[in-house]
Each structure stands twice: as structure tokens, then as C-alpha cells.
Write a protein that holds these residues in place. Sequence first.
Motif, PDB file in Angstrom:
ATOM      1  N   GLN A 232      -9.570 -38.241  56.275  1.00 39.59           N
ATOM      2  CA  GLN A 232      -8.588 -37.520  55.469  1.00 39.59           C
ATOM      3  C   GLN A 232      -8.973 -37.554  53.989  1.00 39.59           C
ATOM      4  OE1 GLN A 232      -4.598 -38.865  56.075  1.00 39.59           O
ATOM      5  NE2 GLN A 232      -3.702 -37.410  54.649  1.00 39.59           N
TER       6      GLN A 232
ATOM      7  N   LYS B  96      -2.855 -29.291  52.355  1.00 37.79           N
ATOM      8  CA  LYS B  96      -3.191 -29.860  51.051  1.00 37.79           C
ATOM      9  C   LYS B  96      -3.003 -28.807  49.952  1.00 37.79           C
ATOM     10  CE  LYS B  96      -6.792 -32.411  48.546  1.00 37.79           C
ATOM     11  NZ  LYS B  96      -5.870 -33.491  48.153  1.00 37.79           N
TER      12      LYS B  96
ATOM     13  N   ARG C 291       0.641 -28.439  49.056  1.00 36.91           N
ATOM     14  CA  ARG C 291       1.118 -29.532  48.200  1.00 36.91           C
ATOM     15  C   ARG C 291       0.654 -29.321  46.755  1.00 36.91           C
ATOM     16  NH1 ARG C 291      -0.407 -32.668  52.766  1.00 36.91           N
ATOM     17  NH2 ARG C 291      -2.378 -33.262  51.764  1.00 36.91           N
ATOM     18  N   GLN C 292      -0.601 -28.909  46.598  1.00 38.30           N
ATOM     19  CA  GLN C 292      -1.136 -28.673  45.255  1.00 38.30           C
ATOM     20  C   GLN C 292      -0.423 -27.498  44.582  1.00 38.30           C
ATOM     21  OE1 GLN C 292      -5.726 -30.296  46.070  1.00 38.30           O
ATOM     22  NE2 GLN C 292      -5.345 -28.110  45.951  1.00 38.30           N
TER      23      GLN C 292
ATOM     24  N   SER D  33      -5.319 -38.188  48.613  1.00 37.65           N
ATOM     25  CA  SER D  33      -4.266 -37.354  48.020  1.00 37.65           C
ATOM     26  C   SER D  33      -4.512 -37.106  46.534  1.00 37.65           C
ATOM     27  CB  SER D  33      -2.898 -38.023  48.219  1.00 37.65           C
ATOM     28  OG  SER D  33      -2.899 -39.324  47.645  1.00 37.65           O
ATOM     29  N   TRP D  34      -5.244 -38.031  45.860  1.00 39.80           N
ATOM     30  CA  TRP D  34      -5.485 -37.853  44.426  1.00 39.80           C
ATOM     31  C   TRP D  34      -6.582 -36.830  44.151  1.00 39.80           C
ATOM     32  CZ3 TRP D  34     -10.551 -38.752  43.680  1.00 39.80           C
ATOM     33  CH2 TRP D  34     -11.207 -39.648  44.517  1.00 39.80           C
TER      34      TRP D  34
END
Length: 489
Positions: free
Chosen positions: A428, A455, A458-459, A431-432
Amino acid sequence: MDMNASPVPKAVVVGAGPVGCLSAIALANLGWHVTVYERRSDLRAGTHHLLAPNTENNPRQRSINLTLSARGIAAVQAIDSALVERLLHNAVPLRGRMVHHLEGNTTRQQYDRGGHCLYSIERGLLNLILLKAAAVVKNIDIQFRHKVQSVDFNKNTLHLCNLVSGQELDDHFDLCIGADGSHSVIRHHLMLATQMEYSQHYLSHEYVEIRLPQGVDSSGHEAYLLDPDHLHVWPRGSFTVVAMPNKNKTFTSALFAPKSLFDTLQYPDTLIPFFKTHFPDLLSLLGEKRLVLELQSNPRSQLITTKANPYHKGAVIIIGDAAHSMVPFYGQGLNCALEDVRILSILLRKEKDGHDPSVILRVLNHYSETRHEDLVAICDLAMDSHLKMRHSVATWSYMIRAFIDNILYAISESPSLVDLSETIFGPQVPSWSWLPLYSMVSFRPDISYSAAKKKAERQERLIDSLGVAVGTLGLGYIIYSFINLNRLF
């Protein structure tokens, strides 16, 4: 003869297109004897490779170019590394997108800050390269002019007809792969035999191919009429033109437009004024005579999205366009289909006895269950990209968004170091780490389509929140300044 030797497992592949050929090579590498059945004539014999499966009698049927991205290249690399060099040798690298504005100016948009590119290749040429590669493999037998009549899922038998002799025949298999395109016969029989969830959506838009000829440079040598390093786009709202370069210095382009608009462009007295108004630079390259010839001679082709679930029954499975047709605006139809082959090959290779019927059933079950979310994701992303290609790529908001994406990408990039010949996807993504959606889809084959989509969403929410915060601060500053200004006076 060794009486204790296990019989060689038998696979049949329906369809000798790129996906069918790569599937046959993958299975042959795993020890299977593979028979490929193709309804069309031998593609190596002439120009038949330009025909669509359902338009055998129309020699003018052609198609827009295909684009290979890192995802498709990784899939081919996992099956046959020597094939990658052959494909790329016959493809043209595209560094980015060039947007042609109505005013005559152009804007260059780089695909990826890391220098990644797409590779433009003619569909027929790609098919021919993979077909020739499959034809020389010892345990692959390719039978042209054979039509599937039906499938017996209980007896693992294909019922076929030789279209030359008219003779009917049966062929037993241990595994059957349906790679026979959007109008798949294998999918049709799967639908009759299962409770398949199936949807088919035709866009209101169609497209017609337009071939841009070679030009001549100042020295009299053949040259490209447009910059060959870019995919060219003329976005005009409800209609657009896209052009991609070929190795022979021509361009394969296509006009995408609503059906109702095409109905009005059947004659020169409407077609030429339309191009003078909306694509004057393109018209100057083509010339009026060639434009009319291309638009009147080439057929109008439909744009279709199909989704299915499950993709198999027993030892029969569908992959590629047979399982998931998508519109071409993300350039992932081919890449996704090649990835199907890679994933199925890895699942079979990981089994100790990948030829056992119970193992095959388990593998196909696993494929259907785990692949579906990704295939739905890329079909939806391709549809979303349709609007961007027609309009958004020419807007300031799109370019500002892309600029922000690239700034955040530059300071938090996480490179891929995964060997995809043995691993389906990588770990995965942190997240950063910030990754543009286009980069994840096209240039990060270690990230699944569904993970990339989640992803990116979310961004997107983070950028929207940032925009609201900045807007609120800006409004507060204006109000604060106005209040203080009133105090001064």
C-alpha cells in the motif's frame, strides 16, 4: 514412453488479438498446450489485421491507435521480456499532451514530472507483432477462420465451425480463455449459463478515423506534420479531435462527436465549413479534398462501456474487452487487458498443481472476486476522462489543479521497486505520499486501479478543503481590510 508422465494440460484461447496472443504465450510458458481459435483470416497474410471482428466485409474498417503505458509494458515484461523491445521499437514515445486552442495557439502538458511517457502504436501492427511471437512457440497452435458455436461448461468442450470447409468440430479443454473482444461469443454463453451481472452503455458520441499523411521537411525528406512527441488534442466542448503519431511519420487521428452532429457532416458543403470554424489548423494540414475523402470513406464507430460479474464459470473465463470494454480516453483499455493476462498467469503459476481442475476453479474464483473492483474503477475513470478530454484540458482550473498536483508530487514521491513478474501489486502506498491520479494509473503498475481511484479521491478532498480554507482566509482579509479602511475615513 513414460506411462507415469502426466498428460500435457490443454488450454484453448478464443481470439487471436493482442490479449489472446499474450494469453497463449503465458500459458505455453507454464507448460500448457494451447490452441488459439480466431474467426478472422490469418492476420499475417495481408491487411486483414485492420478488420474489426464484426466487420469482416468492410475493408475500410480501421481504428484509432493504442497507447502502451508502464502498466501494459510491465504485463508484457512479466510474460516475455523480449517482446517489450520489439513493441517499443515499433512505437512512438509520447512525452505529454499538446492542446490546440481555437485561437491557433497550443499548450503543452507533460504527462509526468518523472519523464515517463506513453507509447503510440497502430493496433494492427501491435496485433501482428504479438501474433508472430505466439506463432513460433512450439506448443501453441493457431487456427484461423474458426467460429465458436457454443460452450459445454459441464464437459469442458468448445463446439466450433470451420468457416472455410463448413465442418463442425468439438475441442475439449482443461482451461478456456475468452479474449474475443467487446462482442464476445464466450461472454454470451457465460451469460446464458450464469447469473451474470452485466451492463452495456453506448455513449451518445461516435468517432471517425482521419489519417494525417506524411509531410516533407526543408531538405525534401519525409517528416511529421505535427510534433511527434505529443498526443494532440483539439478540445471543443461537445466534440474533439485526437491525433497520435506513427513510426512511418503519419498520424492516426479521430473526430469524436455526438451522433447528431455526424449526421449533419455527411456532405462537403457542411463538413468543410465546420472544420474551417472549429479546426482551421487541422484543415490546413489535411486539405479539403483529403478531409472529405477520410470522413466519407471511413466508418463511424461506436463508443461502448461494458461491465460483467463474475468473469468465469467452471474452467472458462473472459478477460480483456470481453470482460470490460471501456471508452479510450484514458488510454487504458489495452493496458488493463494486458494486466489481466499478467495477473491470471501469476495466480496459475503460484499453484503447485495449476493444471488440476479443482485448482483451476479456485484460481478463476479468486480472479473474479479480486479483479472486479479494479475493472469497475478503470471503466469509471475512463468515462470521467471523456469530459476532461473534450473540455477540461483547455481550462485554467484544470491546469492550476495539475500544477498543484505536481508540486505536491515533487515533494513526496514514493518510487516503485516491486518485481511485478511474481507479485500482482506492490504494498500500500503511504498516505503521506502524494501521487497524481494520471501517474498512478499510467505509470505505477504496482498500484491497482481501485487503490489509485480511492487515493485520488482522498487527495481531491484535501485540495478542495485547502481551496475552501484559502478562500475563507482571503474573504476574511478583504472584510478586515474594508473595516479598517472605514475606520480611517
